[in-house]
Structures are given as structure tokens and as C-alpha cells.
Design a protein around this motif. Structure first.
Motif, short mmCIF file in Angstrom:
data_model
loop_
_atom_site.label_atom_id
_atom_site.label_comp_id
_atom_site.label_asym_id
_atom_site.label_seq_id
_atom_site.Cartn_x
_atom_site.Cartn_y
_atom_site.Cartn_z
N LEU A 76 3.48 6.22 2.12
CA LEU A 76 3.95 7.59 1.86
C LEU A 76 3.23 8.59 2.77
O LEU A 76 3.86 9.48 3.34
CB LEU A 76 3.75 7.95 0.39
N PHE A 77 1.92 8.43 2.93
CA PHE A 77 1.14 9.30 3.81
C PHE A 77 1.69 9.24 5.23
O PHE A 77 1.92 10.29 5.86
CB PHE A 77 -0.33 8.89 3.79
N TYR A 78 1.88 8.04 5.74
CA TYR A 78 2.38 7.91 7.11
C TYR A 78 3.79 8.47 7.25
O TYR A 78 4.11 9.15 8.24
CB TYR A 78 2.33 6.45 7.57
N LYS A 79 4.66 8.22 6.27
CA LYS A 79 6.02 8.78 6.33
C LYS A 79 5.98 10.31 6.35
O LYS A 79 6.74 10.94 7.09
CB LYS A 79 6.86 8.28 5.15
N LYS A 80 5.11 10.90 5.55
CA LYS A 80 4.98 12.36 5.54
C LYS A 80 4.48 12.88 6.87
O LYS A 80 4.68 14.05 7.20
CB LYS A 80 4.02 12.81 4.43
N ASN A 81 3.82 12.03 7.65
CA ASN A 81 3.30 12.41 8.95
C ASN A 81 4.19 11.94 10.11
O ASN A 81 3.74 11.87 11.25
CB ASN A 81 1.87 11.91 9.12
N GLY A 82 5.44 11.63 9.81
CA GLY A 82 6.42 11.35 10.86
C GLY A 82 6.58 9.91 11.27
O GLY A 82 7.31 9.62 12.22
N PHE A 83 5.92 8.97 10.60
CA PHE A 83 6.09 7.56 10.92
C PHE A 83 7.29 6.99 10.18
O PHE A 83 7.66 7.47 9.11
CB PHE A 83 4.85 6.76 10.51
N TYR A 84 7.90 5.96 10.75
CA TYR A 84 9.00 5.25 10.09
C TYR A 84 8.86 3.75 10.38
O TYR A 84 8.26 3.35 11.38
CB TYR A 84 10.36 5.79 10.55
N VAL A 85 9.40 2.94 9.49
CA VAL A 85 9.28 1.48 9.60
C VAL A 85 10.23 0.97 10.68
O VAL A 85 11.41 1.30 10.69
CB VAL A 85 9.59 0.80 8.25
N ILE A 86 9.67 0.15 11.59
CA ILE A 86 10.49 -0.44 12.65
C ILE A 86 10.51 -1.96 12.58
O ILE A 86 11.24 -2.61 13.32
CB ILE A 86 10.03 0.00 14.05
N GLY A 87 9.71 -2.54 11.69
CA GLY A 87 9.67 -4.00 11.58
C GLY A 87 8.59 -4.42 10.62
O GLY A 87 8.03 -3.61 9.87
N ASN A 98 0.85 -1.19 0.00
CA ASN A 98 0.00 0.00 0.00
C ASN A 98 0.89 1.25 0.00
O ASN A 98 1.05 1.95 1.00
CB ASN A 98 -0.94 0.00 1.20
N ASP A 99 1.49 1.51 -1.17
CA ASP A 99 2.47 2.59 -1.29
C ASP A 99 1.90 3.96 -0.91
O ASP A 99 2.61 4.77 -0.30
CB ASP A 99 3.03 2.64 -2.71
N LYS A 100 0.67 4.24 -1.27
CA LYS A 100 0.07 5.54 -0.94
C LYS A 100 -0.04 5.73 0.57
O LYS A 100 0.25 6.80 1.09
CB LYS A 100 -1.29 5.70 -1.60
N ALA A 101 -0.48 4.69 1.26
CA ALA A 101 -0.61 4.78 2.72
C ALA A 101 0.76 4.93 3.37
O ALA A 101 0.94 5.75 4.28
CB ALA A 101 -1.34 3.56 3.28
N PHE A 157 4.05 -3.77 7.25
CA PHE A 157 5.14 -3.03 7.89
C PHE A 157 4.60 -2.50 9.20
O PHE A 157 3.44 -2.05 9.28
CB PHE A 157 5.61 -1.85 7.04
N ILE A 158 5.40 -2.53 10.24
CA ILE A 158 5.08 -1.90 11.50
C ILE A 158 5.75 -0.53 11.47
O ILE A 158 6.96 -0.43 11.24
CB ILE A 158 5.59 -2.71 12.71
N MET A 159 4.94 0.53 11.63
CA MET A 159 5.47 1.89 11.56
C MET A 159 5.22 2.59 12.89
O MET A 159 4.21 2.35 13.56
CB MET A 159 4.80 2.67 10.42
N ARG A 160 6.15 3.46 13.25
CA ARG A 160 6.11 4.13 14.54
C ARG A 160 6.28 5.64 14.37
O ARG A 160 7.01 6.09 13.49
CB ARG A 160 7.24 3.58 15.41
N LYS A 161 5.60 6.40 15.22
CA LYS A 161 5.77 7.85 15.28
C LYS A 161 6.13 8.21 16.71
O LYS A 161 5.40 7.84 17.65
CB LYS A 161 4.47 8.56 14.87
N ASP A 162 7.25 8.88 16.88
CA ASP A 162 7.72 9.27 18.21
C ASP A 162 7.22 10.66 18.57
O ASP A 162 7.02 11.51 17.70
CB ASP A 162 9.25 9.27 18.25
N PHE A 163 7.05 10.88 19.87
CA PHE A 163 6.63 12.18 20.40
C PHE A 163 7.69 12.67 21.39
O PHE A 163 8.29 11.89 22.11
CB PHE A 163 5.30 12.09 21.15
N LYS A 164 7.85 13.97 21.43
CA LYS A 164 8.70 14.58 22.45
C LYS A 164 7.85 14.80 23.68
O LYS A 164 6.75 15.34 23.60
CB LYS A 164 9.27 15.90 21.96
#
Length: 62
Positions: A29-40, A24-27, A54-61
Motif C-alpha cells: 500500500l505504501f509503495y502504491k501510494k508513492n506511484g509504484f505498480y506491480v509488473i510481475g 506485506n500489505d502495508k508495504a 511482487f516486482i513493483m515499478r515506478k515510472d519517471f517523466k
């Protein structure tokens, strides 16, 4: 997604994660643009066909 981010912020979480189908390339890309990255990744079956999320994660400060 925005509701999940708001809820995580209210609960002072340091990150959120999600699973997205590897094809799901569109999804992705959307998540990456919103700060998610692949972790597994993990596999699952859709009927007889094995697929991968893909398991994607977004970190918060905090």
C-alpha cells in the motif's frame, strides 16, 4: 526509497523497481501510494518455505 528516487532522477532513469513480499500489505500500500505498480512476481525460498515477491515499478517523466 526517496534516496533511490533522487539517484534515479540524477542519472536520468525512466523508472526504478523493487521487490516486496506478497503478504506485506502495508508495504505494498505504501509503495502504491508513492506511484509504484506491480509488473510481475518471482518466487524465492526462506529456509524450506517457498515465498513470492511482487516486482513493483515506478515510472519517471524524462
Amino acid at each position: 526509497m526517496y534516496k533511490a528516487i533522487d539517484m534515479a532522477s540524477i542519472r536520468k532513469k525512466s523508472y526504478i523497481w523493487l521487490g516486496v513480499w506478497e503478504k506485506n500489505d502495508k508495504a505494498i500500500l505504501f509503495y502504491k501510494k508513492n506511484g509504484f505498480y506491480v509488473i510481475g512476481q518471482h518466487s524465492f525460498f526462506m529456509g524450506e518455505e517457498e515465498q513470492t515477491d511482487f516486482i513493483m515499478r515506478k515510472d519517471f517523466k524524462i
